[in-house]
Enzyme design. Structure first.
Site, PDB file in Angstrom:
ATOM      1  N   PRO A  27       0.842  -1.200   0.000  1.00 32.54           N
ATOM      2  CA  PRO A  27       0.000   0.000   0.000  1.00 32.54           C
ATOM      3  C   PRO A  27       0.873   1.245   0.000  1.00 32.54           C
ATOM      4  CG  PRO A  27       0.107  -0.950   2.206  1.00 32.54           C
ATOM      5  CD  PRO A  27       0.841  -1.896   1.295  1.00 32.54           C
TER       6      PRO A  27
ATOM      7  N   CYS B 181       2.909   3.526   8.976  1.00 30.43           N
ATOM      8  CA  CYS B 181       3.246   4.732   8.219  1.00 30.43           C
ATOM      9  C   CYS B 181       4.098   5.661   9.083  1.00 30.43           C
ATOM     10  CB  CYS B 181       1.995   5.458   7.757  1.00 30.43           C
ATOM     11  SG  CYS B 181       2.356   6.995   6.877  1.00 30.43           S
TER      12      CYS B 181
ATOM     13  N   GLY C 110      10.434  -4.485   2.602  1.00 33.30           N
ATOM     14  CA  GLY C 110      11.580  -3.599   2.769  1.00 33.30           C
ATOM     15  C   GLY C 110      12.720  -3.953   1.835  1.00 33.30           C
TER      16      GLY C 110
END
Length: 336
Positions: free
Chosen positions: A17, A102, A206
Site C-alpha cells: 500500500p 506509516c 523492505g
C-alpha cells in the site's frame, strides 16, 4: 500461503500500500503482471466516518484486481471500527489491512500509523475492535520493527496482534525513526517467522528491489510472502521478473513491452482522473523508471517529459526522443 479463505499458493508476492501510488489502475496492472494481491492507498478512518468524497474514491475496486486488500488508518477505536464496516459494505475487500507502520510525520505525530508503536495497548484495542466489527472479512496488519532502535518490539508485538485475531502480519524491516533510510533489517522478520507460537503468515517488506533479492528473502528468512513497494515505481514488470525467477521460468518481457506498459499506465491514470491530474499522478513513475536510466545526455529530455501537460506530448517524447535511444535487443532484466 493462506489468509483466511484465500489461497495464494507458494511464495506469493504482494504490491505494498502506497499513498498516491496504488490506485486502481496501477493495482490492476501489477496484478496482471504477477502480483498475487495488491493493497490500496491507505484510507483515513476519520475521513470515511465524515463521508469525505476523496476517501470514498479510494474504495473503488475493479474485479480484475481481486483479491484486493484495502488499508485503513486512524487512532480512535470507534472511528476505526466504523470505518472498517464502511469499507466492507462499500468495497467488499478480500482483506482489510490495518496501517500501524506509516512513518510520515503528519500521521505518526498524531498517534496513527507508526505512531501507535508508542501506544501498544491502543493498537491492540483498535485491532480487536476491527476484527470484531467485520467477522466475515480477514483482518491483517502492517507495522514496523519498533519506534526506534532502542525499542525493537516486533517479536512480542507479533504475538499480541495474532492474539487479537489478525490473519496475517506484514513487517517492514525498519523502525519508525529510520523512515525509509538505511537498509531494511530482515533478521527480526526472520525471528518472528521462526517463533513456534506464530501461527499466522508473516509477510516481509523492505528493499525488495529485484527478483534475486525476493528469492533471497524467501530462502534466508522463511517468510510466507514478500511485499514490493517503491521498487515498483515505473517498473510494474518487477512482479513478472520475480514470479518468473521463483517459478524457475525465463522472463521474456522485452524493452518494447516495458515501454508499452508505461504508456498503458499513463492511459489508466488519465482515465481514472482526468488528463491534468492523471499526468501529475503518474509523473513519479516516469521519473523513477529504470527503463530510462543510463541513456546518455538524458537530462534535458527528462525535464521535457516531466513537464509535459498532455498525453499526446508525453507519447511524442517517448516515441520520438526516448524510444530510438533504448536498446531493444536486450530482453533480459538486468537484475536476474
Amino acid at each position: 500461503m493462506t489468509i483466511g479463505p484465500l489461497d495464494f499458493g507458494q511464495r506469493p508476492v504482494f504490491l505494498a500500500p502506497m499513498e498516491d501510488v496504488t490506485d486502481m489502475g496501477f493495482r490492476t496492472l501489477c496484478r496482471q503482471l504477477g502480483a498475487s494481491m495488491a493493497y490500496s492507498e491507505f484510507v483515513s478512518s476519520d475521513a470515511l466516518v465524515r463521508q469525505v468524497n476523496r476517501s470514498f474514491e479510494k474504495l473503488r475496486v475493479d474485479d480484475r484486481e481481486r483479491p484486493i486488500a484495502i488499508q485503513i488508518y486512524g487512532r480512535f477505536v470507534e472511528a476505526m471500527r466504523e470505518a472498517a464496516q464502511i469499507v466492507v459494505e462499500a468495497a467488499h475487500p478480500d482483506v482489510l489491512d490495518l496501517n500501524f507502520g506509516c512513518p510520515v510525520k503528519k500521521i505518526a505525530a498524531k498517534g496513527a500509523g507508526a505512531g501507535l508503536l508508542q501506544n501498544i495497548p491502543l493498537m491492540l484495542e483498535i485491532t480487536r475492535a476491527v476484527v470484531d466489527a467485520v467477522p466475515q472479512t480477514p483482518v491483517t496488519a502492517k507495522t514496523r520493527l519498533g519506534w526506534d532502535c532502542n525499542h525493537l518490539i516486533i517479536e512480542e508485538l507479533a504475538e499480541q496482534l495474532q492474539d487479537c485475531g489478525i490473519k496475517a502480519l506484514t513487517i517492514h524491516g525498519r523502525t519508525r525513526s529510520q523512515m525509509y533510510t538505511g537498509e531494511a533489517d530482515w533478521t527480526l522478520i526472520g525471528k518472528v517467522k521462526e517463533n513456534p507460537r506464530i501461527r499466522i503468515p508473516v509477510i516481509g517488506n523492505g528493499d525488495i528491489c529485484s527478483a534475486q533479492r525476493a528469492k533471497e528473502c524467501f530462502d534466508c528468512y522463511g517468510v510466507d510472502a514478500v511485499m514490493v513497494g517503491r521498487a515498483s515505481f515505473g517498473r510494474p514488470w518487477i512482479f513478472k521478473e520475480i514470479r518468473s525467477l521463483l517459478d524457475g521460468q525465463p522472463c521474456t518481457i522485452t524493452t518494447e513491452e516495458k515501454l508499452l506498459l508505461l504508456k498503458s499506465q499513463i492511459r489508466s491514470s488519465v482515465a481514472l482522473l482526468d488528463e491534468r491530474r492523471g499526468i501529475l499522478h503518474v509523473r513519479r513513475h516516469l521519473a523513477s523508471t529504470p527503463l530510462f536510466k543510463g541513456i546518455p545526455d538524458f537530462r534535458a529530455t527528462r525535464i521535457r517529459l516531466l513537464r509535459a501537460e498532455t498525453v499526446s506530448e508525453i507519447f511524442r517524447i517517448i516515441d520520438e526522443e526516448i524510444a530510438p535511444r533504448l536498446n531493444y535487443d536486450d530482453n533480459t532484466p538486468t537484475d536476474l
